[in-house]
Design a protein around this motif. Structure first.
Motif, PDB file in Angstrom:
ATOM      1  N   SER A  32     117.518 -40.651  32.041  1.00  0.00           N
ATOM      2  CA  SER A  32     117.482 -41.165  30.673  1.00  0.00           C
ATOM      3  C   SER A  32     116.150 -40.906  29.964  1.00  0.00           C
ATOM      4  N   MET A  33     115.063 -40.917  30.704  1.00  0.00           N
ATOM      5  CA  MET A  33     113.762 -40.773  30.057  1.00  0.00           C
ATOM      6  C   MET A  33     113.150 -39.382  30.180  1.00  0.00           C
ATOM      7  N   TYR A  34     113.556 -38.633  31.211  1.00  0.00           N
ATOM      8  CA  TYR A  34     112.918 -37.333  31.468  1.00  0.00           C
ATOM      9  C   TYR A  34     113.938 -36.205  31.581  1.00  0.00           C
ATOM     10  N   HIS A  35     115.140 -36.440  31.080  1.00  0.00           N
ATOM     11  CA  HIS A  35     116.213 -35.436  31.080  1.00  0.00           C
ATOM     12  C   HIS A  35     116.435 -34.831  32.464  1.00  0.00           C
ATOM     13  N   GLY A  36     116.269 -35.661  33.499  1.00  0.00           N
ATOM     14  CA  GLY A  36     116.513 -35.218  34.866  1.00  0.00           C
ATOM     15  C   GLY A  36     115.419 -34.344  35.458  1.00  0.00           C
ATOM     16  N   SER A  37     114.307 -34.201  34.749  1.00  0.00           N
ATOM     17  CA  SER A  37     113.235 -33.314  35.196  1.00  0.00           C
ATOM     18  C   SER A  37     112.182 -34.068  36.005  1.00  0.00           C
ATOM     19  N   LEU A  38     112.104 -33.760  37.289  1.00  0.00           N
ATOM     20  CA  LEU A  38     111.079 -34.356  38.140  1.00  0.00           C
ATOM     21  C   LEU A  38     109.687 -33.921  37.679  1.00  0.00           C
ATOM     22  N   LYS A  39     109.577 -32.689  37.213  1.00  0.00           N
ATOM     23  CA  LYS A  39     108.292 -32.175  36.729  1.00  0.00           C
ATOM     24  C   LYS A  39     107.796 -33.001  35.530  1.00  0.00           C
ATOM     25  N   LYS A  40     108.678 -33.303  34.573  1.00  0.00           N
ATOM     26  CA  LYS A  40     108.295 -34.106  33.412  1.00  0.00           C
ATOM     27  C   LYS A  40     107.918 -35.524  33.834  1.00  0.00           C
ATOM     28  N   PHE A  41     108.640 -36.066  34.824  1.00  0.00           N
ATOM     29  CA  PHE A  41     108.336 -37.408  35.323  1.00  0.00           C
ATOM     30  C   PHE A  41     106.945 -37.446  35.943  1.00  0.00           C
ATOM     31  N   VAL A  42     106.639 -36.490  36.814  1.00  0.00           N
ATOM     32  CA  VAL A  42     105.327 -36.458  37.475  1.00  0.00           C
ATOM     33  C   VAL A  42     104.225 -36.278  36.443  1.00  0.00           C
ATOM     34  N   ALA A  43     104.466 -35.435  35.443  1.00  0.00           N
ATOM     35  CA  ALA A  43     103.467 -35.225  34.394  1.00  0.00           C
ATOM     36  C   ALA A  43     103.218 -36.521  33.627  1.00  0.00           C
ATOM     37  N   ALA A  44     104.282 -37.255  33.306  1.00  0.00           N
ATOM     38  CA  ALA A  44     104.126 -38.525  32.589  1.00  0.00           C
ATOM     39  C   ALA A  44     103.439 -39.561  33.469  1.00  0.00           C
ATOM     40  N   LEU A  45     103.795 -39.602  34.721  1.00  0.00           N
ATOM     41  CA  LEU A  45     103.212 -40.552  35.660  1.00  0.00           C
ATOM     42  C   LEU A  45     101.718 -40.302  35.824  1.00  0.00           C
ATOM     43  N   THR A  47     123.144 -51.624  48.679  1.00  0.00           N
ATOM     44  CA  THR A  47     121.989 -52.161  49.387  1.00  0.00           C
ATOM     45  C   THR A  47     120.777 -52.030  48.469  1.00  0.00           C
ATOM     46  N   ARG A  48     119.687 -52.674  48.832  1.00  0.00           N
ATOM     47  CA  ARG A  48     118.461 -52.564  48.031  1.00  0.00           C
ATOM     48  C   ARG A  48     118.041 -51.095  47.904  1.00  0.00           C
ATOM     49  N   GLU A  49     118.096 -50.360  49.005  1.00  0.00           N
ATOM     50  CA  GLU A  49     117.682 -48.950  48.996  1.00  0.00           C
ATOM     51  C   GLU A  49     118.594 -48.117  48.084  1.00  0.00           C
ATOM     52  N   GLU A  50     119.895 -48.345  48.171  1.00  0.00           N
ATOM     53  CA  GLU A  50     120.831 -47.616  47.310  1.00  0.00           C
ATOM     54  C   GLU A  50     120.583 -47.952  45.843  1.00  0.00           C
ATOM     55  N   TYR A  51     120.337 -49.223  45.566  1.00  0.00           N
ATOM     56  CA  TYR A  51     120.048 -49.635  44.187  1.00  0.00           C
ATOM     57  C   TYR A  51     118.786 -48.948  43.680  1.00  0.00           C
ATOM     58  N   GLU A  52     117.717 -48.951  44.483  1.00  0.00           N
ATOM     59  CA  GLU A  52     116.464 -48.337  44.061  1.00  0.00           C
ATOM     60  C   GLU A  52     116.638 -46.845  43.787  1.00  0.00           C
ATOM     61  N   GLN A  53     117.444 -46.165  44.606  1.00  0.00           N
ATOM     62  CA  GLN A  53     117.711 -44.739  44.371  1.00  0.00           C
ATOM     63  C   GLN A  53     118.456 -44.542  43.057  1.00  0.00           C
ATOM     64  N   ARG A  54     119.466 -45.363  42.803  1.00  0.00           N
ATOM     65  CA  ARG A  54     120.238 -45.245  41.565  1.00  0.00           C
ATOM     66  C   ARG A  54     119.381 -45.579  40.346  1.00  0.00           C
ATOM     67  N   ARG A  55     118.543 -46.584  40.472  1.00  0.00           N
ATOM     68  CA  ARG A  55     117.654 -46.967  39.367  1.00  0.00           C
ATOM     69  C   ARG A  55     116.679 -45.839  39.070  1.00  0.00           C
ATOM     70  N   ALA A  56     116.089 -45.261  40.106  1.00  0.00           N
ATOM     71  CA  ALA A  56     115.150 -44.155  39.901  1.00  0.00           C
ATOM     72  C   ALA A  56     115.848 -42.972  39.235  1.00  0.00           C
ATOM     73  N   LYS A  57     117.057 -42.651  39.684  1.00  0.00           N
ATOM     74  CA  LYS A  57     117.821 -41.543  39.091  1.00  0.00           C
ATOM     75  C   LYS A  57     118.155 -41.849  37.641  1.00  0.00           C
ATOM     76  N   ASP A  58     118.516 -43.092  37.353  1.00  0.00           N
ATOM     77  CA  ASP A  58     118.823 -43.518  35.992  1.00  0.00           C
ATOM     78  C   ASP A  58     117.616 -43.328  35.079  1.00  0.00           C
ATOM     79  N   ILE A  59     116.435 -43.741  35.552  1.00  0.00           N
ATOM     80  CA  ILE A  59     115.201 -43.577  34.769  1.00  0.00           C
ATOM     81  C   ILE A  59     114.889 -42.101  34.572  1.00  0.00           C
ATOM     82  N   LEU A  60     114.984 -41.326  35.644  1.00  0.00           N
ATOM     83  CA  LEU A  60     114.701 -39.893  35.564  1.00  0.00           C
ATOM     84  C   LEU A  60     115.620 -39.211  34.547  1.00  0.00           C
TER      85      LEU A  60
END
Length: 125
Positions: free
Chosen positions: A84-97, A69-82
């Motif tokens: 691949s780009m932030y080594h799974g770290s929500l803290k690093k993502f928020v800091a970059a954002l 579904t769109r929601e499932e895709y968006e969750q997977r895409r967000a996890k993929d970005i987190l």
């Protein structure tokens, strides 16, 4: 990134999410032409085959449907970005954002409340 989409792939997914029915390559070809995006039938079929290989679509005979579904895709895409780009770290993502800007008090409280809510749900499991 596995869940990154080209413009054409995005159009395919959007169309399937909108109509929620199995759709053939010929129907997609007609849809693209009706939207002014003229393509060869083989080009459309190539996109559909690649999206099936990537796990974004499932195929039944000559028809295709979204795998998520769109929601499932968006969750997977967000996890993929987190991942691949932030080594799974929500803290690093928020800091970059947020960049060099500091969070204001309301943003801190909202983020903390959200994280507390997520942590609370895990304790119940």
């Amino acid at each position: 990134m596995k869940y990154s989409l080209s413009n054409t792939e995005q159009m395919i997914m959007e169309r399937l999410w909108e109509i929620k029915k199995w759709t053939t390559g010929a129907e997609f070809w007609e849809y693209f032409n009706s939207k002014g995006k003229s393509s060869k039938r083989q080009t459309v079929n190539t996109y559909l085959a690649r999206m099936t290989e990537k796990g974004l679509l499932v195929k039944n005979g000559t028809a295709y449907m979204y795998a998520f579904t769109r929601e499932e895709y968006e969750q997977r895409r967000a996890k993929d970005i987190l991942d691949s780009m932030y080594h799974g770290s929500l803290k690093k993502f928020v800091a970059a954002l947020n960049g060099a800007k500091r969070l204001n008090q309301q943003e801190k409280e909202e983020l903390k409340a959200y994280l507390d809510e997520q942590s609370y749900g895990e304790k119940e499991k």
